[in-house]
Write a protein that holds these residues in place. Structure first.
Motif, PDB file in Angstrom:
ATOM      1  N   VAL A 521       0.862  -1.193   0.000  1.00  0.00           N
ATOM      2  CA  VAL A 521       0.000   0.000   0.000  1.00  0.00           C
ATOM      3  C   VAL A 521       0.897   1.241   0.000  1.00  0.00           C
ATOM      4  CG1 VAL A 521      -1.788   1.273   1.257  1.00  0.00           C
ATOM      5  CG2 VAL A 521      -1.770  -1.232   1.303  1.00  0.00           C
ATOM      6  N   PRO A 522       0.782   2.112  -1.032  1.00  0.00           N
ATOM      7  CA  PRO A 522       1.660   3.293  -1.115  1.00  0.00           C
ATOM      8  C   PRO A 522       1.565   4.172   0.134  1.00  0.00           C
ATOM      9  CG  PRO A 522       0.461   3.007  -3.156  1.00  0.00           C
ATOM     10  CD  PRO A 522      -0.128   2.027  -2.185  1.00  0.00           C
ATOM     11  N   SER A 523       2.715   4.622   0.616  1.00  0.00           N
ATOM     12  CA  SER A 523       2.763   5.470   1.816  1.00  0.00           C
ATOM     13  C   SER A 523       2.499   6.929   1.432  1.00  0.00           C
ATOM     14  CB  SER A 523       4.154   5.376   2.443  1.00  0.00           C
ATOM     15  OG  SER A 523       5.103   5.958   1.549  1.00  0.00           O
ATOM     16  N   ILE A 524       2.391   7.795   2.449  1.00  0.00           N
ATOM     17  CA  ILE A 524       2.188   9.227   2.182  1.00  0.00           C
ATOM     18  C   ILE A 524       3.356   9.759   1.362  1.00  0.00           C
ATOM     19  CG2 ILE A 524       2.115  11.513   3.282  1.00  0.00           C
ATOM     20  CD1 ILE A 524       0.556  10.140   5.599  1.00  0.00           C
ATOM     21  N   ASN A 525       4.566   9.288   1.690  1.00  0.00           N
ATOM     22  CA  ASN A 525       5.750   9.745   0.958  1.00  0.00           C
ATOM     23  C   ASN A 525       5.708   9.296  -0.509  1.00  0.00           C
ATOM     24  OD1 ASN A 525       8.273  11.153   0.923  1.00  0.00           O
ATOM     25  ND2 ASN A 525       9.243   9.166   0.667  1.00  0.00           N
ATOM     26  N   ASP A 526       5.279   8.048  -0.741  1.00  0.00           N
ATOM     27  CA  ASP A 526       5.141   7.556  -2.126  1.00  0.00           C
ATOM     28  C   ASP A 526       4.215   8.471  -2.921  1.00  0.00           C
ATOM     29  OD1 ASP A 526       6.715   5.279  -1.801  1.00  0.00           O
ATOM     30  OD2 ASP A 526       5.049   4.104  -1.003  1.00  0.00           O
ATOM     31  N   LYS A 527       3.139   8.910  -2.249  1.00  0.00           N
ATOM     32  CA  LYS A 527       2.155   9.749  -2.948  1.00  0.00           C
ATOM     33  C   LYS A 527       2.710  11.145  -3.224  1.00  0.00           C
ATOM     34  CE  LYS A 527      -1.735   7.086  -1.318  1.00  0.00           C
ATOM     35  NZ  LYS A 527      -2.869   6.935  -0.416  1.00  0.00           N
TER      36      LYS A 527
END
Length: 578
Positions: A521-527
């Protein structure tokens, strides 16, 4: 003070006076170090085609700092003096010609002859080296639309939006975009780099014109420290074609994975840093030949090329990011077993010799050492690092050190996209499509979770959605070696029936989407890092069924339940369990 190869190599350093090239001046050293590049061949062909024309000609050299524009101009001034004399060359569009006016005023003055109302009667010929940001600002600030012809050209050539544009035919404007050319080429067999190979060749070539080789012959042959001088041994290693190819392969992987920008200047500086380890070398020494004799065994190992390439910490940006492609990070059962076997063996030099016999000269210093002695443990560790890194560079023991499959797949996709190979891209489009639909959480085919609510909740809101690949933005079909290409995949999809949108996929996003397909699940940083991907997902989600029909999937029970909320114009909302 003594002459020494290390002092001659210092000409490669970024802080050396030889590192900064003026567009107006050439010397023997910079002419000798010159290596032809495809971007220069394109500029030369434009120069030869336009210098005799009797109307206005503007040649835009677009790119970024340190990418070699000045060097190319000074080289062409020397080689094509007749043609270059026909042009006014403005090399720094951030500099002002007027003491009391900003640089933008200078740019406007230079460009004046190319405004719509002047261009047809003007005979000005200008070569303008300009970075992409400055060009964009210049066109944006033209509120009166005096430069609509130039704007149309820049747009058609795709200079600012980095489209794979065909060169528009225009009698006034021409452009060479350094951003389209990279330090490497692509082919079906993978990557290569004529340019970096050419630079290595200039440094190690056995010729009297080569200051480095002359210095090697004059200094190293006589030097009492020769057999244990890392600088001499590194220079000999760099002369080996296999090692050159290994460095190129690794550097390109670093560039692609870390979006590293490598200019010629920073490349030469990197070569200096891997040949001369300044942590163990006093550059101001009056007797440099005594320096290698002061090195203890661990420092000696640390200063050898395989270790300086991957293991240098307080160094330039290129070498700092090299640790991300360090073969010591490769972990699998085979390499782990090998390391255990090595740790318990005393025949260290024999293991090295068996696989890397031609590089045995590196360990000459240790030929009489007893490795069963516990005090030799740290040296043994350092030799293991040299062994693994050298195997990687020389491409032996691929059973222990396999290539990164995600990287190979990504580079094949880049080649396929740039050569318009539709069949080879089928899997890539499908993989990216599945990845973006699963971005908010696991789904079945043609579904997407809505990005609301608590991720840990057992209830997931899901809409039906359909997106289809659209291939009309692919470059023309071509085969063979390509030198000018886009280094990201620009994939286009149809959604909501007829609407289309594009997503740029770089290596980081490519691997992230693969992880998403495996349940990540993509993290806030990934987004944050992939804002454009998040916007793409928002856009395509508008084409889903959420206004007419929504599923709530209940994962709390053994069997998953589906609740369907539907909207009908005549009867309003209905709710049922399926």
């Amino acid at each position: 003070s003594q002459e020494c190869l290390a002092n001659t190599l210092a000409r490669l350093r970024e802080s050396s006076k030889d590192a900064v090239v003026s567009a107006d001046h050439t010397d023997n050293y910079s002419m000798y170090m010159h290596v032809n590049r495809p971007v220069q061949e394109k500029f030369e062909s434009i120069l030869k085609a336009t210098y005799k024309l009797n109307h206005a000609v503007l040649i835009l050299l677009c790119g970024s700092v340190g990418d070699g524009k000045s060097h190319m101009l000074s080289y062409c001034r020397e080689m094509y003096a007749t043609e270059m004399k026909q042009f006014y060359v403005h090399n720094d569009s951030t500099a002002s010609l007027y003491v009391d006016k900003p640089a933008s005023y200078t740019l406007l003055t230079i460009m004046n002859d190319f405004a719509d109302d002047k261009i047809e009667s003007s005979t000005s010929k200008v070569i303008l080296a300009i970075n992409l940001g400055t060009l964009s600002n210049f066109l944006d600030s033209d509120k009166e639309n005096r430069f609509s012809k130039l704007k149309a050209y820049v747009d058609a050539a795709g200079i600012l939006d980095e489209r794979a544009g065909e060169e528009p035919v225009d009698s006034y404007f021409y452009s060479v975009n350094f951003a389209d050319y990279h330090l490497y080429e692509l082919s079906q067999d993978g990557i290569s780099s004529e340019y970096i190979k050419g630079i290595f060749e200039k440094i190690v070539c056995k010729s009297t014109d080569n200051v480095f080789y002359s210095s090697y012959c004059a200094c190293c042959k006589e030097c009492e420290a020769g057999k244990q001088c890392p600088v001499k041994l590194n220079y000999e290693m760099l002369s080996d074609s296999k090692i050159q190819d290994g460095i190129i392969k690794t550097l390109v992987e670093d560039i692609v994975k870390n979006k590293l920008i490598v200019s010629t200047r920073s490349l030469l500086n990197m070569i200096y840093e891997i040949l001369v380890d300044e942590r163990n070398w006093d550059r101001g020494s009056l007797e440099p030949r005594k320096e290698p004799l002061k090195l203890n065994s661990a420092d000696y190992c640390e200063a050898l090329l395989p270790n300086t390439l991957f293991g240098k910490r307080n160094s330039s940006e290129i070498l700092r990011s090299m640790k991300t492609v360090d073969p010591l990070q490769i972990r699998n059962e085979d390499i782990d077993d090998f390391i255990v076997y090595y740790e318990n063996a005393d025949m260290v030099l024999e293991i090295f010799k068996k696989d890397l016999n031609e590089y045995n000269f590196l360990l000459e210093r240790f030929k009489d050492i007893d490795f069963s002695d516990p005090s030799m443990r740290s040296v043994k560790e350092e030799i293991l690092k040299i062994y693994i890194r050298l195997c990687w560079l020389a491409e032996c023991r691929s059973d222990l050190l396999p290539q990164d499959q995600d990287y190979i797949e990504f580079m094949s996709a880049i080649y396929a996209w740039n050569t318009g190979d539709i069949n080879a891209l089928k899997k890539v489009y499908a993989g990216v499509e599945k990845g973006v639909l699963a971005w908010n959480g696991h789904v079945e085919k043609n579904e997407m979770q809505l990005a609301i609510g608590n991720k840990k909740s057992d209830f997931h809101l899901i809409q039906k959605i359909s997106i289809k690949q659209s291939l009309d933005n692919l470059p023309e079909k071509r085969v063979g070696l390509i030198v000018s290409f886009k280094d990201e995949l620009r994939l286009k999809y149809k959604y909501d029936g007829t609407k289309t949108t594009e997503i740029d996929v770089d290596y980081a996003l490519f691997t992230l989407l693969k992880k998403v397909l495996n349940g990540y699940v993509p993290s806030i940083n990934d987004k944050k890092v992939n804002v454009k991907c998040v916007e793409f997902i928002k856009k395509i989600s508008q084409g889903g069924s959420k206004m007419e029909e929504l599923y709530i999937r209940d994962l709390s029970k053994k069997e998953t339940y589906k609740y369907v909320v539907e909207y009908d114009e005549n009867y309003g909302y209905s709710f049922e369990v399926r």
